[in-house]
Design an enzyme around this catalytic site. Sequence first.
Site, PDB file in Angstrom:
ATOM      1  N   LYS A 182      46.730  51.131  54.712  1.00 16.16           N
ATOM      2  CA  LYS A 182      45.932  50.560  55.799  1.00 16.16           C
ATOM      3  C   LYS A 182      45.541  49.140  55.399  1.00 16.16           C
ATOM      4  O   LYS A 182      44.703  48.958  54.519  1.00 16.16           O
ATOM      5  CB  LYS A 182      44.669  51.389  56.047  1.00 16.16           C
ATOM      6  N   GLU A 258      38.886  48.147  43.028  1.00 13.82           N
ATOM      7  CA  GLU A 258      38.678  46.736  42.657  1.00 13.82           C
ATOM      8  C   GLU A 258      37.641  46.217  43.635  1.00 13.82           C
ATOM      9  O   GLU A 258      37.953  45.924  44.790  1.00 13.82           O
ATOM     10  CB  GLU A 258      40.024  46.014  42.764  1.00 13.82           C
ATOM     11  N   CYS A 292      37.224  37.627  44.967  1.00 12.73           N
ATOM     12  CA  CYS A 292      36.213  38.426  44.269  1.00 12.73           C
ATOM     13  C   CYS A 292      36.035  37.966  42.827  1.00 12.73           C
ATOM     14  O   CYS A 292      35.109  38.419  42.167  1.00 12.73           O
ATOM     15  CB  CYS A 292      36.550  39.901  44.359  1.00 12.73           C
ATOM     16  N   GLU A 393      27.613  38.362  46.471  1.00 10.25           N
ATOM     17  CA  GLU A 393      28.786  37.495  46.609  1.00 10.25           C
ATOM     18  C   GLU A 393      28.618  36.635  47.855  1.00 10.25           C
ATOM     19  O   GLU A 393      28.456  37.175  48.958  1.00 10.25           O
ATOM     20  CB  GLU A 393      30.038  38.343  46.819  1.00 10.25           C
TER      21      GLU A 393
END
Length: 491
Positions: A182, A258, A292, A393
């Site tokens: 997906k 991750e 990231c 973040e």
Amino acid sequence: MSFKIDNEDLLLQKNFINGVWCAAKSGNTLPVVDPATGELYATVPDSGADDARDAVEAAAVAFETWKKVPAKQRATILKRWNDLIIANAQDLGKIISSEQGKPLAEGVGEVAYAASYVEWFAEEATRANGEIIPSPAVGRRMAALKEPIGIVAAITPWNFPAAMIARKIAPALAAGCTVVCKPAAETPLTSLALVKLAEQAGVPAGVLNIVVTAQSKEVADVWLDDARVRKITFTGSTPVGKHLARESAGTLKKLSLELGGNAPFIVFDDAVLDDAVEGLMVAKFRNGGQTCVCPNRIYVQAGIYDEFVRKLTARVAALVVGPATNPASQIGPMINAKAIDKIESHVNDAVEKGARITTGGKRIQSAECVGPTYYAPTVLVDVDRSSKCFHEETFGPVAPLTKFNTEEEVLEWANASPFGLASYFYTNDLRRVTRVSEALECGIVGINEGAIAAEAAPFGGVKDSGYGREGSTHGLEEYMHIKYTCQGGLD
Ligand code: SIN
């Protein structure tokens, strides 16, 4: 205006299940927007549980034959896939840039990065050696064999739509697994184009299936509940990673997660200042800060702080912001309205807590930057460590700096985060290199280097940044289990 593609066969707007390009069973569709303009780029299926189930059925049947295909043959197919990706690099780069927004040079660069994983795992496929174990008993032969784990569900993010597909799917196929995938709803076209090339490379029907949807939970729930899906590999947010870990407990799947990062970037007084500025530019502003492993907290030692701020500000102020269709653009639009709202809120919060903006700090809209999600590359200095941008973040082109005095102090600050993906530091002191790299709590350390990712290196984090490694020899092991065999009666 989006790019014109030479190979229009790559512009697919359907699911691929059991070797057939098909609409969602419901007939529902989903718009894909070009963030550079805010205009419609494509229309893809908005799939549901039925489509997700069909994909697993196809992957289950195909697994019975694919797992028996000799590794060398699987490697040959992967090498062909790599060659086709390279041959179509310009078109693929244009598709990435059109749906994701990154400058074309970065889009084409991402294609090469993606292909490097396919080539790497084609080579690794033939080296999945087991072990013969010296037996403690007479007359026995003991061995550890590596076997493909089964069906893999790959859930990929929008920020690297080609590279993340490649570094999950290539090792899965190399190991002999079949895949249900997906891609992110924002950037499905790149994945569909890659799957088209995999089909052309000879990946058999059912081995690689892709389901496009904005109903992520509905599709993921089918895969989470199905015991035949033995592995989930996910790149994305920590809350979603934790949800997948919790919900897959019922069928005890193996996971590679991750997840979010909050990378510290430390510049010591003894660093080569220009190298540190360049390293930060590479690490921070790649993909407009939407990675990231981006530095999110920049700590600069007191003795060089002012000079570092001056040099960094000059470099950041010179960055060219614009759509990927302008070859001069270095920073593209952000992915969507939610992303730019978050960036703005982080900058405002830092300023309210005393930070100064030395460049940027605002949205951009102009004759060229027509879309609503352009943000000026920004340097924030004297940032209070309680500011949001040091804890969450930002995922945007914002470099927040603060001053530190001692190594002990900065290590304490660097490790005071639930995240532990990447860290960076610049120094010329050999003993400090070892000391600091060992003290940092993270999965990846850049030492006098801002560009850390490579297919041969193990990519992944610790703590809330997840577990499992992608790339390197460890990347293949994530898709295999070990079977121990003990043969007796040999004396
Ligand atoms: C990511 O941001 O998820 C991946 C970045 C990389 O591969 O360097």
